[in-house]
Design an enzyme around this catalytic site. Structure first.
Site, PDB file in Angstrom:
ATOM      1  N   VAL A  29       1.371  -3.754   3.715  1.00  0.00           N
ATOM      2  CA  VAL A  29       1.131  -4.964   4.455  1.00  0.00           C
ATOM      3  C   VAL A  29       2.329  -5.969   4.138  1.00  0.00           C
ATOM      4  O   VAL A  29       2.500  -6.996   4.895  1.00  0.00           O
ATOM      5  CB  VAL A  29      -0.166  -5.935   4.118  1.00  0.00           C
ATOM      6  CG1 VAL A  29      -1.165  -5.426   4.765  1.00  0.00           C
ATOM      7  CG2 VAL A  29      -0.368  -6.181   2.707  1.00  0.00           C
ATOM      8  N   SER A  68       0.870  -1.300  -0.178  1.00  0.00           N
ATOM      9  CA  SER A  68       0.072   0.039  -0.013  1.00  0.00           C
ATOM     10  C   SER A  68       0.689   1.233  -0.055  1.00  0.00           C
ATOM     11  O   SER A  68       0.201   2.242  -0.214  1.00  0.00           O
ATOM     12  CB  SER A  68      -0.892  -0.047   1.365  1.00  0.00           C
ATOM     13  OG  SER A  68      -2.100  -0.786   0.867  1.00  0.00           O
ATOM     14  N   LYS A  78       0.326   3.338  -2.814  1.00  0.00           N
ATOM     15  CA  LYS A  78      -1.056   4.070  -3.041  1.00  0.00           C
ATOM     16  C   LYS A  78      -0.527   5.615  -3.059  1.00  0.00           C
ATOM     17  O   LYS A  78      -1.147   6.541  -3.766  1.00  0.00           O
ATOM     18  CB  LYS A  78      -1.947   3.900  -2.124  1.00  0.00           C
ATOM     19  CG  LYS A  78      -2.336   2.485  -2.243  1.00  0.00           C
ATOM     20  CD  LYS A  78      -3.319   2.195  -0.996  1.00  0.00           C
ATOM     21  CE  LYS A  78      -3.762   0.670  -1.400  1.00  0.00           C
ATOM     22  NZ  LYS A  78      -4.130   0.203  -0.195  1.00  0.00           N
ATOM     23  N   TYR A 129      -4.775   3.597   7.836  1.00  0.00           N
ATOM     24  CA  TYR A 129      -6.073   3.145   8.271  1.00  0.00           C
ATOM     25  C   TYR A 129      -6.552   3.540   9.287  1.00  0.00           C
ATOM     26  O   TYR A 129      -6.526   4.590   9.972  1.00  0.00           O
ATOM     27  CB  TYR A 129      -6.182   1.795   7.855  1.00  0.00           C
ATOM     28  CG  TYR A 129      -5.055   1.334   6.724  1.00  0.00           C
ATOM     29  CD1 TYR A 129      -5.510   1.726   5.536  1.00  0.00           C
ATOM     30  CD2 TYR A 129      -3.896   0.619   7.082  1.00  0.00           C
ATOM     31  CE1 TYR A 129      -4.603   1.342   4.429  1.00  0.00           C
ATOM     32  CE2 TYR A 129      -3.123   0.306   5.999  1.00  0.00           C
ATOM     33  CZ  TYR A 129      -3.564   0.707   4.391  1.00  0.00           C
ATOM     34  OH  TYR A 129      -2.588   0.482   3.675  1.00  0.00           O
TER      35      TYR A 129
HETATM   36  N1  GLN Z   1      -2.329  -5.104  -2.136  1.00  0.00           N
HETATM   37  C1  GLN Z   1      -2.855  -5.090  -0.686  1.00  0.00           C
HETATM   38  C2  GLN Z   1      -4.345  -5.204  -0.644  1.00  0.00           C
HETATM   39  O1  GLN Z   1      -4.899  -4.843  -1.616  1.00  0.00           O
HETATM   40  C3  GLN Z   1      -2.530  -3.738  -0.141  1.00  0.00           C
HETATM   41  C4  GLN Z   1      -2.955  -3.591   1.396  1.00  0.00           C
HETATM   42  C5  GLN Z   1      -2.053  -2.882   2.262  1.00  0.00           C
HETATM   43  O2  GLN Z   1      -0.866  -2.974   2.016  1.00  0.00           O
HETATM   44  N2  GLN Z   1      -2.576  -2.573   3.273  1.00  0.00           N
HETATM   45  O3  GLN Z   1      -5.104  -5.912   0.242  1.00  0.00           O
END
Ligand code: GLN
Length: 304
Positions: free
Chosen positions: A258, A64, A67, A240
């Protein structure tokens, strides 16, 4: 003068002996292969000096964290029209929650939860000629590092198990907030999440967010007002439903993934990346958060 190297060495030493290391993500099967024992940290200061310890040179899946980079590229291409399709409020929910999306008619709360990043990917698919390649080139350019790549195995692994992201994308599509087809948009989303970088590379990529949009080579990639907005979104939405906790403990804008990476920055001062694959129950790196809390407490440097 602060002795960053000494502080970072101390933090890495403490992390290496920590017993409670959190749980490595397994819902993307490929990620579960990584050892929870890893720990790396790199700090890059505004003058370009870098300080590292532990597994700072080993590449990991940034997930993520990507993003923020997708948002930066889409913001650059689309300007403020972007905010008609995605909000700027923290969700207070886990990164892959769907309920708010339905209550709020397919307009994701912010660009750093999965639903928001999927809308951002839709914009990139519409605006870029070769979305996957062009996005990768953008990341390579801001870091001045052509060796940065996607990890095919991680992208394919998530494609097979990314049911919630399919659900989010179809829900967004049902509300008319996705222009392209779901497969094409998610293909870019899964690939962008699979970018693999080391802590040493990650701080070079994020240097622009602490340096008013200019990369290490002094080239401008984003405008100052865009950097202000992106850093604000990182501070309020980057972790989050733990964004408040991160601001409270660490006090820097940042973003987690993650894969166990975290990147954070103090405008005009430094950018720091940590990697420890074990996650807490909110999906943020357990030792990474602890390391950054120690860094800002020991140095007295945070945005507050
Ligand atoms: N690719 C992961 C997902 O869509 C990214 C989530 C994350 O890093 N929090 O679940």
């Amino acid at each position: 003068m602060i002795d960053f190297q000494h502080i970072i060495d101390t933090i890495a030493k403490e992390a290496n002996t920590a017993e409670e290391r959190g749980k490595v993500a397994s819902y993307i099967p490929e990620l579960s292969k990584v050892s929870a024992k890893k720990f790396g940290i790199t700090l890059l200061d505004a003058d370009g000096n870098s300080f590292s310890a532990g597994d700072s040179n080993e590449r990991f899946s940034i997930q993520s964290i990507s993003k923020v980079l997708a948002l930066a590229k889409a913001f650059d291409l689309e300007g403020d029209h972007l905010w008609q399709r995605v909000g700027v409020e923290p969700s207070g929910d886990p990164f892959n929650h769907l309920s708010l999306l339905e209550m709020e008619n397919g307009i994701p709360r912010n660009p750093l939860i999965n639903a928001g990043a999927i809308v951002i990917c839709d914009i990139l698919v519409s605006k870029l000629n070769a979305p996957k390649q062009d996005f990768l080139t953008f990341v390579q350019q801001i870091a001045d590092d052509p060796t940065i790549t996607y990890d095919e195995a991680v992208a394919q692994s998530e494609k097979k198990t990314g049911f919630k992201n399919y659900a989010a994308a179809y829900l967004i599509k049902s509300y008319g907030n996705l222009t392209n087809d779901v497969e094409t948009v998610l293909d870019l989303y899964f690939y962008m999440c699979s970018l693999t970088l080391s802590c040493e590379q990650l701080v070079k990529v994020f240097y622009i967010f602490m340096n008013h949009g200019k990369c290490l080579r002094n080239q401008h990639y984003l405008k100052i007002y865009q950097i202000k907005r992106i850093n604000a979104i990182m501070l309020t939405c980057g972790f989050y439903d733990e964004a408040g906790e991160f601001a409270f403990e660490v006090g820097l804008p940042g973003k987690s993934g993650v894969g166990g990476g975290i990147v954070a920055l103090l405008p005009n001062e430094f950018c720091v990346a940590t990697w420890s694959p074990g996650l807490n129950d909110k999906g943020n790196s357990k030792l990474g958060m602890r390391a950054l809390e120690k860094l800002t407490t020991k140095t007295g440097l945070s945005i507050f």
